[in-house]
Design an enzyme around this catalytic site. Sequence first.
Site, PDB file in Angstrom:
ATOM      1  N   SER A 136     -10.934  30.265  -9.743  1.00 55.57           N
ATOM      2  CA  SER A 136     -11.865  31.283  -9.316  1.00 55.57           C
ATOM      3  C   SER A 136     -12.983  31.326 -10.260  1.00 55.57           C
ATOM      4  O   SER A 136     -12.863  31.264 -11.474  1.00 55.57           O
ATOM      5  CB  SER A 136     -11.495  32.614  -9.408  1.00 55.57           C
ATOM      6  OG  SER A 136     -12.230  33.638  -9.254  1.00 55.57           O
ATOM      7  N   TYR A 149      -6.851  39.618 -12.852  1.00 53.39           N
ATOM      8  CA  TYR A 149      -7.150  38.415 -11.886  1.00 53.39           C
ATOM      9  C   TYR A 149      -7.855  37.304 -12.605  1.00 53.39           C
ATOM     10  O   TYR A 149      -7.302  36.101 -12.576  1.00 53.39           O
ATOM     11  CB  TYR A 149      -7.631  38.815 -10.538  1.00 53.39           C
ATOM     12  CG  TYR A 149      -8.178  37.771  -9.716  1.00 53.39           C
ATOM     13  CD1 TYR A 149      -7.009  37.166  -8.772  1.00 53.39           C
ATOM     14  CD2 TYR A 149      -9.370  37.480  -9.497  1.00 53.39           C
ATOM     15  CE1 TYR A 149      -7.303  36.042  -7.948  1.00 53.39           C
ATOM     16  CE2 TYR A 149      -9.680  36.276  -8.685  1.00 53.39           C
ATOM     17  CZ  TYR A 149      -8.556  35.932  -7.905  1.00 53.39           C
ATOM     18  OH  TYR A 149      -8.978  34.738  -7.026  1.00 53.39           O
TER      19      TYR A 149
END
Lengths: 244, 433
Positions: A136, A149
């Site tokens: 990501s 995250y």
Amino acid sequence: MSGPVLILGAASGIARAIARSFAEAGHSIQLAARNSSRLEDDAADLRTRYGIEVSLHDFDALTLDSHAAFVDTLPVLPEVAVCAVGAMGEQGQSEADPQAAAHILRSNFEGPASILAHLANAMEARGSGTLVGISSVAGDRGRASNYIYGSAKAGFTAFLSGLRNRLAKKGVHVVTVLPGFVRTAMLDGMETPGPLTAEPAEVGAAVVKAVEKQKNVIYTRPIWRIVMAVIRNIPEPVFKKTSL
Amino acid sequence: MSLLSGWGRYPKADCTLVSARSPADVEAAIVAAPLIARGNGRAYGDAAMNAGQTLAMTGMDRMLSFEDGVLVAEAGVLLADIIQTFLPRGWFPMVTPGTKYVSLGGAIAADVHGKNHHLDGSFRTCVDWVDVMGPDGAVTRTVPGDDLFDWTLGGMGLTGVILRAQIRLRAVETMYIAQETRALTSLSETLEAFEQTLDAPYSVAWIDCSDGPHHGHSLLLLGRHATAQDLPPRWHPFAVKRKRKLPVPFGAPPFLFRGLWLRALNGIYWRRGARRAGHALVDWDSYFYPLDALSNWNRLYGRNGFVQFQCALPEHSSAAGLAELMATIAASQTGSVLSVLKRFGPQSGHFSFPMPGYTLALDFPASERSLELMSRLDEITLAHGGRFYLAKDARMPEAVAKADPRTEAFAAMRKQAGLSDRFVSMQSERLGI
């Protein structure tokens, strides 16, 4: 190129789109997820649309000691393995509850790194294969809004980079995918800028192309390369006062 | 919150958008709050918008089985997907609207019609069954002959959430349409031509509603699926052509839609068509979906969007009604760029739009003037015993919708079945359904 493609974490919107793109290119597909029987409809969809073979496999990214057996019991070692395992979690909850944070770290880093390590060793022994990790842009720099995250994804990105380096001369290629915003259920309730938001099918097509062309690191939409370059280069004294 | 609108970009509203990927997601959403399901957002107005909860069905787009032209698929599958997958194998949708980007669920909910309505009827013709999730989360498989089937086809998603359906496709030998174009110079000539070509599988006319010398000029486009023998040697029956979609990045300036310009554009279009009148082989995409070639053609009308008007008139009053509608549009000088005229055949169902007779579809830039004009068109339509297409509607007042006695019957049925407080759209609230 038409060997089997393994999709890990096959229930997500991105994973479904990637499976479709590989199936469209003529590959047979192995879908792996927890309770894989709930993916019967997805398997039927791939068979109906593309007339290819699909198999379902139970897989739990968080049960590390099951990973070796999982790889051993696959009917055939795949030509391409895509790891789309991950969980966004909720930043507020991750801050308040270290247990919840640990779960996010394990889902996005420990579990994916473990299964890819097993697959990497098997592919290295065979001398061929491609590993794809869906990481990501959140891993490019830690931000207050989602650094739990993001830090797990940063770890995963570094892992993929190292793995690529290790296997470069062993016939095994590693692709890092940084999708940016993708219009899936994960974005429900979030307003994201249109030019930065990709359709799942775009990600699927980009991944297939990256595998075919042996790309190393891809952003689904090229504009993200610029956006993240800017974000990475903001000096820390300034960055810490921003809210991105 | 997401700012949603229909394809006409009018009206717009902030809606809580929830994505469904499985029947369990749909059930959870139904339990949580009143909602309306939304497919690919191709209804023009507010039919698939609910501020409290709009359920995005595009994630439920699995094709579950296919055999001998019989397809079982989830509601979020697009006709474009179906064509892309099955046309190369010799199958085409039995009924298709003017865009291939409509979802299967949307096609069922609006009971869409195509250029073959006069022979084949609306979309329900090809539907074997529909799975509908009701207010309690229970799924009913409804088949032709059921009351629920008759309300669901054309029911605008107000009988429950359409989960999946079985439809039949049409076997075709090629991807081409043998097209015949006739250039005509008046409404009466056009209607006569429609009546004489009732055996043509596909027929539709573009007609000039602008003020001026070309008023009533039309191009009648007839078509049938080309057979293998129709193709010149060396043409592949299903050659894959990847066309680039042309984007429409900005809204066009409004002056383009004023009288003189429009008159000129319509005149040019007719003369070009008249020069090319006769027979031609046209590929399926250009024939059925000319506007899909522009990926965001709805932006042509600028940021304020546009409103569609589509009515159906019964056979006996079609000629008089159409003449009056066209005269009113011409006198208004508001102009409609695309005026499409089509013969309808018999229609079954409790709430579907078509009726034997004619349908006229128009679009106008969203403005006070257009809305005033459309109120006059409403009156003319009702005076001639006509009705309105809810998939196009964005602005009809409740009284106009209720002039159709079926509306009250639908509202009563919904209330009695406990549907009216679970399945709600901005349109159903506006029209009191």
